[in-house]
Design an enzyme around this catalytic site. Structure first.
Site, PDB file in Angstrom:
ATOM      1  CG  HIS A 103      -1.750   1.215   1.384  1.00 58.20           C
ATOM      2  ND1 HIS A 103      -3.065   1.277   0.962  1.00 58.20           N
ATOM      3  CD2 HIS A 103      -1.479   2.439   1.913  1.00 58.20           C
ATOM      4  CE1 HIS A 103      -3.556   2.475   1.225  1.00 58.20           C
ATOM      5  NE2 HIS A 103      -2.609   3.200   1.796  1.00 58.20           N
ATOM      6  CD  GLU A 104       1.720   3.807   3.671  1.00 57.02           C
ATOM      7  OE1 GLU A 104       2.085   4.865   3.113  1.00 57.02           O
ATOM      8  OE2 GLU A 104       0.627   3.708   4.279  1.00 57.02           O
ATOM      9  CG  HIS A 129       0.480   6.486  -0.504  1.00 60.27           C
ATOM     10  ND1 HIS A 129      -0.564   7.230  -1.018  1.00 60.27           N
ATOM     11  CD2 HIS A 129      -0.013   5.861   0.599  1.00 60.27           C
ATOM     12  CE1 HIS A 129      -1.647   7.061  -0.261  1.00 60.27           C
ATOM     13  NE2 HIS A 129      -1.336   6.230   0.716  1.00 60.27           N
ATOM     14  CG  HIS A 180       0.314   9.266  -6.784  1.00 61.15           C
ATOM     15  ND1 HIS A 180      -0.793   9.632  -6.048  1.00 61.15           N
ATOM     16  CD2 HIS A 180       0.206   9.945  -7.951  1.00 61.15           C
ATOM     17  CE1 HIS A 180      -1.522  10.476  -6.733  1.00 61.15           C
ATOM     18  NE2 HIS A 180      -0.941  10.685  -7.900  1.00 61.15           N
TER      19      HIS A 180
END
Length: 683
Positions: free
Chosen positions: A470-471, A474, A477
């Site tokens: 998940h991280e 980020h 992105h």
């Protein structure tokens, strides 16, 4: 003197990585003072221009301004969140009102606002490309939203409120860190921790030794309610002690109590909203998010809460049935849920997730899972830079290159928990990508994995594997956003959109080629058995009643506090009673399913950037679930799919309306049905 302060001299390290080895705490405040002065001078040079505003004489210098301040701030706040020593905490407390006042001096500057407003009124006559046009629109909207159009008296009130809020949110975070450390649970016997793995016991013993408690075991607390160990601890009293400690944070009436702090935060946010022309803080926040209004948020949360609560009650009945069959039955309580959930999971799916940890060794998950998925999907490659040091000895630095060999940026990983690190997991930027400034990105991922004793492997739980993927979503992105103007760099997008890319990246955890590559037994190297993989996939919706309910409960508490108008927020509210009333209102007041965060330790809302915005995770998940369906329908893990997602979504950063970017990627608006199916909420 700039020559004596490494923060005031350009770093010579690759990508502009700060020379953390040379930076001492006493360097920060003088660097901020110099950066504030430089930024004010840069803004003054814009507002003193006598000619009429143009994009070139207003927006370009505005986007070029504040570079020193941004560099110093990102360098400092990276440290203050991940290694908050006493010196760093003192600096942060001193800095909070100064930073707030400086930001307001820019955002509320009447002369700057006039120039941007003039450009905004002339948008249709200016020859601007889409990114330039959106830059004017966003600056105008954000300054208006901050109060730049108010009269001087109202601006002064807003500025005073912002300064006080900056101090209060810093105090909330400091209190939470201190109380979390103080409430770490000490055990005298390893027998009290029966059910933990050898590695987990090693980590608990090491945590005790770090506190000078040799011969004991310490379980440090996680940010959310409860603890991963609750699923495997056989001793019910040990589970209760951990859960009680978790839920007591910030509410014990001691020096670290957050009750008074959060009530003042709520009151001031409501007062500020009224000054800015909004009924509530929630209305103020959502007006500049993709949701548009608190009513839209409330409609979604209520729509999901009813079936989620029903599912949780069914799950609860199944857990109670197992307890009733035991020799000494009892009524299920919150600290029992995770333990008996694993029993039900094992009975239904013949699956024990705690026993899977030997297949999830951290280095293999990182290199052969997280990094491999990114390579397969986007063509990027990773090289560890052991010659580069981060801000703490536990950090690791990786350099990324694109498929064509061109440099992309740096990724810093800080995996392990420590007393000076705030709870949870997060991504932040140290350097922002910008064509205008000629900079490439540096991003950081922080997790809070327990560190085993020296020589022991780091074995992750399935939840920790999910968090790592998940991280890194980020991080991608932040790394892939390719924009001209720093205002749009990285994850500078609407709050209720920012979780979308990270959630999408979770889909590769169970993707066959990726899972087979990283899920190998630490001792034998054997892959995770095929039947276990099938059971994991089949059980993805298992316990979703609980998971959805605890999340929605926290989201609703956030909305309840921030849906108070100024008069209601000024009342002397009892925190626990307020929460209970709010949860009863939405039907999520099941004592066995506590809210994921209670108010006094709800850092996302009272010290982070999620006030009136914790709903963002489920709001973004609508897009995420719809995107996962697209990937599955279009061949899955392919470079073509990755390039489309990178180019049309991740790569635009904040330079485009996010829902417009989504339509460009997907070909239509997102549909909610995939989310309902995933969460077990479909009719």
């Amino acid at each position: 003197m700039a020559s004596e302060n490494p923060l005031l001299s350009p770093t010579t390290l690759p990508y502009g990585l700060p020379d953390y080895a040379a930076i001492r705490p006493e360097h920060y405040l003088p660097a901020f003072d110099a950066a504030f002065a430089a930024h004010k001078a840069e803004i003054a040079s814009i507002t003193r221009v006598r000619s009429m505003p143009t994009f070139e004489n207003t927006m370009i210098p505005l986007e070029s301004s504040g570079r020193l301040l941004g560099d110093v701030a990102r360098t400092f706040y990276t440290v203050s969140s991940a290694d908050a020593t006493d010196d760093i905490q003192h600096i942060e407390e001193t800095l909070a009102p100064l930073m707030s006042a400086h930001q307001d001096s820019i955002q509320l500057d009447a002369h700057l606002y006039w120039r941007i407003k003039t450009l905004h009124e002339q948008l249709d006559t200016l020859d601007l490309d889409p990114e330039q046009r959106y830059l004017v629109e966003r600056h105008f909207r954000e300054m208006s939203h901050a109060g730049a159009g108010l009269d001087d008296d109202a601006k002064a009130k807003v500025t005073a409120i912002n300064e006080r809020l900056s101090t209060l949110t810093t105090t909330f975070e400091k209190n939470l860190l201190a109380d979390t450390n103080d409430l770490a649970v000490v055990f005298d016997s390893a027998a009290d921790l029966d059910g933990l793995t050898e590695g987990e016991l090693s980590a608990a013993a090491q945590a005790a030794a770090d506190r000078g408690l040799d011969g004991k075991w310490v379980v440090t607390l996680t940010l959310f309610t409860g603890h991963p160990y609750l699923s495997s601890l056989t001793n019910r009293d040990s589970r209760r002690r951990i859960m009680d400690a978790s839920r007591a944070r910030g509410s014990r009436g001691n020096a670290h109590d957050n009750g008074v702090v959060l009530r003042e935060i709520v009151r001031l946010r409501a007062e500020r909203a009224a000054l800015l022309g909004y009924d509530t803080h929630a209305a103020y926040i959502t007006s500049d998010e993709t949701a548009g209004s608190p009513e839209a948020v409330h409609d979604l949360l209520r729509r999901l809460a009813v079936p989620a609560a029903e599912n949780a009650r069914r799950e609860q009945a199944a857990l109670q049935a197992i307890i009733d069959a035991e020799a000494e039955p009892f009524a299920l309580e919150a600290h029992d849920w995770a333990f008996y959930t694993e029993k039900v999971r094992k009975a239904r799916y013949d699956l024990d997730t705690a026993a899977l940890r030997p297949w999830f060794e951290a280095e293999r998950v990182l290199q052969d899972g997280v990094f491999r998925a990114a390579t397969e999907l986007y063509g990027v490659t990773f090289t560890e830079r052991t010659d580069l040091a981060g801000y703490h000895p536990d950090t690791r630095v990786f350099e990324l290159h694109n498929a064509d060999g061109s440099a992309l940026g740096l990724f810093v990983l800080d995996l392990y928990t420590r007393d000076s690190k705030r709870g949870g997991a997060w991504m932040n930027s140290i350097v922002l990508q910008s064509r205008l400034r000629g900079t490439d990105p540096i991003v950081v991922n922080n997790l809070n994995v327990s560190k085993p004793a020296a020589g022991q492997p780091t074995l992750l739980t399935l939840d920790e594997v999910t968090t790592l993927f998940h991280e890194f979503g980020h991080a991608l992105h932040g790394l892939f956003a390719t924009v001209t103007y720093p205002h749009f760099a990285g994850t500078n997008v609407f709050r209720d959109f920012v979780e979308f890319p990270s959630q999408v990246n979770e889909m590769w955890i169970y993707w066959p080629e990726i899972l087979a590559n990283y899920a190998k037994h630490i001792e034998t190297g054997e892959p995770l058995p095929a039947d276990v993989v099938e059971k994991l996939t089949a059980s993805e919706a298992f316990n979703q009643g609980f998971a959805t309910s605890e999340y929605l409960a926290a989201s609703w508490i956030d909305q309840a506090w921030h849906s108070l108008d100024a008069d209601a927020a000024a009342a002397d509210l009892d925190v626990a009673a307020f929460e209970a009333t709010a949860l009863a209102d939405i039907g999520l007041d099941n004592p066995a399913v506590p809210t994921r965060y209670s108010s006094t330790y709800f850092a996302h809302v009272f010290s982070g950037g999620y006030s009136a915005g914790y709903y963002s995770y489920i709001w973004s998940e609508v897009l995420d679930a719809d995107t996962v369906e697209w990937f599955r329908s279009n061949g899955g893990l392919t470079r073509e799919n990755g390039d489309r997602f990178r180019t049309r979504l991740l790569g635009v950063g904040g330079s485009k309306d996010p829902l417009e970017a989504y339509r460009d990627f997907r070909g239509r608006d997102a549909e909610i049905e995939p989310l309902l199916k995933r969460r077990g909420l479909a009719a």
